[in-house]
Structures are given as structure tokens and as C-alpha cells.
Design a protein around this motif. Structure first.
Motif, mmCIF file in Angstrom:
data_model
loop_
_atom_site.group_PDB
_atom_site.id
_atom_site.type_symbol
_atom_site.label_atom_id
_atom_site.label_comp_id
_atom_site.label_asym_id
_atom_site.label_seq_id
_atom_site.Cartn_x
_atom_site.Cartn_y
_atom_site.Cartn_z
ATOM 1 N N ASP A 16 0.861 -1.186 0.000
ATOM 2 C CA ASP A 16 0.000 0.000 0.000
ATOM 3 C C ASP A 16 0.897 1.236 0.000
ATOM 4 N N PRO A 17 0.758 2.113 -0.994
ATOM 5 C CA PRO A 17 1.644 3.277 -1.071
ATOM 6 C C PRO A 17 1.458 4.259 0.084
ATOM 7 N N PHE A 18 0.385 4.103 0.869
ATOM 8 C CA PHE A 18 0.153 4.989 2.002
ATOM 9 C C PHE A 18 0.571 4.376 3.335
ATOM 10 N N THR A 19 1.240 3.236 3.286
ATOM 11 C CA THR A 19 1.757 2.641 4.515
ATOM 12 C C THR A 19 2.776 3.599 5.117
ATOM 13 N N PRO A 20 2.616 3.940 6.386
ATOM 14 C CA PRO A 20 3.556 4.888 7.000
ATOM 15 C C PRO A 20 4.999 4.383 6.931
ATOM 16 N N PRO A 21 5.947 5.287 6.676
ATOM 17 C CA PRO A 21 7.357 4.889 6.565
ATOM 18 C C PRO A 21 7.861 4.116 7.786
ATOM 19 N N ALA A 22 7.420 4.487 8.964
ATOM 20 C CA ALA A 22 7.871 3.791 10.169
ATOM 21 C C ALA A 22 7.415 2.341 10.168
ATOM 22 N N VAL A 23 6.240 2.072 9.650
ATOM 23 C CA VAL A 23 5.716 0.709 9.583
ATOM 24 C C VAL A 23 6.535 -0.115 8.592
ATOM 25 N N VAL A 24 6.860 0.484 7.446
ATOM 26 C CA VAL A 24 7.676 -0.218 6.446
ATOM 27 C C VAL A 24 9.057 -0.505 7.026
ATOM 28 N N ALA A 25 9.649 0.492 7.681
ATOM 29 C CA ALA A 25 10.988 0.315 8.268
ATOM 30 C C ALA A 25 10.978 -0.810 9.299
ATOM 31 N N GLN A 26 9.945 -0.844 10.129
ATOM 32 C CA GLN A 26 9.851 -1.897 11.140
ATOM 33 C C GLN A 26 9.691 -3.266 10.473
ATOM 34 N N PHE A 27 8.863 -3.340 9.449
ATOM 35 C CA PHE A 27 8.663 -4.599 8.720
ATOM 36 C C PHE A 27 9.983 -5.098 8.125
ATOM 37 N N VAL A 28 10.716 -4.187 7.494
ATOM 38 C CA VAL A 28 11.996 -4.574 6.881
ATOM 39 C C VAL A 28 12.971 -5.045 7.949
ATOM 40 N N GLU A 29 13.072 -4.317 9.041
ATOM 41 C CA GLU A 29 14.017 -4.696 10.099
ATOM 42 C C GLU A 29 13.657 -6.061 10.690
ATOM 43 N N GLU A 30 12.377 -6.283 10.956
ATOM 44 C CA GLU A 30 11.957 -7.540 11.569
ATOM 45 C C GLU A 30 12.117 -8.739 10.628
ATOM 46 N N ASN A 31 11.936 -8.517 9.345
ATOM 47 C CA ASN A 31 11.943 -9.636 8.401
ATOM 48 C C ASN A 31 13.246 -9.790 7.617
ATOM 49 N N TYR A 32 14.039 -8.723 7.522
ATOM 50 C CA TYR A 32 15.243 -8.792 6.685
ATOM 51 C C TYR A 32 16.506 -8.325 7.398
ATOM 52 N N GLY A 33 16.362 -7.937 8.630
ATOM 53 C CA GLY A 33 17.531 -7.544 9.412
ATOM 54 C C GLY A 33 17.672 -6.028 9.524
ATOM 55 N N GLN A 34 18.363 -5.649 10.593
ATOM 56 C CA GLN A 34 18.498 -4.244 10.949
ATOM 57 C C GLN A 34 19.278 -3.429 9.911
ATOM 58 N N HIS A 35 20.191 -4.027 9.221
ATOM 59 C CA HIS A 35 21.047 -3.279 8.292
ATOM 60 C C HIS A 35 20.599 -3.410 6.832
#
Length: 152
Positions: A16-35
């Protein structure tokens, strides 16, 4: 839909293009790692929609809320309808050139200064910035859309 790209790989094609950036960042960190590095790619239509939403948000913050803008639009329409009606009725009744010229006096008094303000740059309208062709296309699309719903 927007695409989420993590570490140069498309991992989500229907973001969803309106997903808040913080939510996307958290999703990426949790699923693909912090870096993990990530980007969101939007289609042209999604970018235009996001831009429109942003502009409307800024309008509401800096100019007026939607109801106030609608009220101003309504006032403008009523003013123009009344002044045009008076002008047309006087013009239709005119029998001489002096009467024709006189019929324009009231409408000139009411709105005649606007043309001068536009000419000097003191006043600009959004349609001028958006472009006449774009505005006319929006008018046609909305009119047809409303009419199609009414005629079904």
C-alpha cells in the motif's frame, strides 16, 4: 501497487503506497535484518495520488478546510450566476448601443476588477497553474462520471 525492494530484490509487489514509513521500516528490520537497505517504488499513478493527497493536506493546513473551500466555491458560483443573470436580462432588453453598454455596468462593478488583478499578477487562480487543458479534462471526466451514475 507499490513495490517494496529490500537489498535490491523485490520482496512485496502489492505494498500500500500509504503505509507509514515507520511501519515499512519496522517490517523490513523484523523480516530482513536491521542493516537491510530498502526502497519503495511507486507507479506514476500512485505517485500522482500521493502528491495530490499531500497538496490537499497542505491546503487544509495553510489555506482552509474542505468545508470552507466548498463555501467559497459556492459563494463564487452564486455571485457569478446572479451577476450574469442580471447582465443577460439587461442585455436582452437593450435596444440601443447606450443601453447595451449600460447593461455591462453592474457586472463590471461587481467583478470587473478581477481581470485587471489577474493581468497584473496580483491574483492568480489554481486553474492557471494546473493548465486549462488539464482543468477542462477534469471537468469533463467529473461531469460524465456524475451523469453516468445519475442515468443508470
Amino acid at each position: 501497487m507499490a513495490q517494496l525492494i529490500v537489498n535490491n530484490q523485490v520482496v512485496e509487489q502489492f505494498l500500500d503506497p500509504f503505509t507509514p514509513p515507520a511501519v515499512v521500516a519496522q517490517f523490513v528490520e523484523e523480516n530482513y535484518g536491521q542493516h537491510s537497505e530498502y526502497a519503495i517504488e511507486l507507479s506514476d499513478s500512485e505517485q500522482q495520488l500521493k502528491d495530490r493527497v499531500q497538496i490537499r493536506s497542505e491546503l487544509e493546513k495553510q489555506v482552509a478546510d474542505t468545508q470552507s473551500l466548498l463555501g467559497t466555491t459556492s459563494d463564487t458560483t452564486h455571485l457569478l450566476l446572479n451577476e450574469l443573470s442580471v447582465f443577460v436580462n439587461k442585455l436582452a432588453a437593450a435596444r440601443t448601443l447606450d443601453e447595451v453598454i449600460g447593461s455591462a455596468t453592474d457586472i463590471q462593478t461587481a467583478i470587473g476588477d478581477i481581470g485587471g488583478q489577474v493581468a497584473t499578477g496580483e491574483l492568480t487562480f489554481p486553474y492557471q497553474t494546473k493548465g486549462l487543458a488539464s482543468v477542462k479534462q477534469e471537468i469533463l471526466e467529473r461531469a460524465n462520471g456524475v451523469n453516468n451514475l445519475l442515468s443508470d
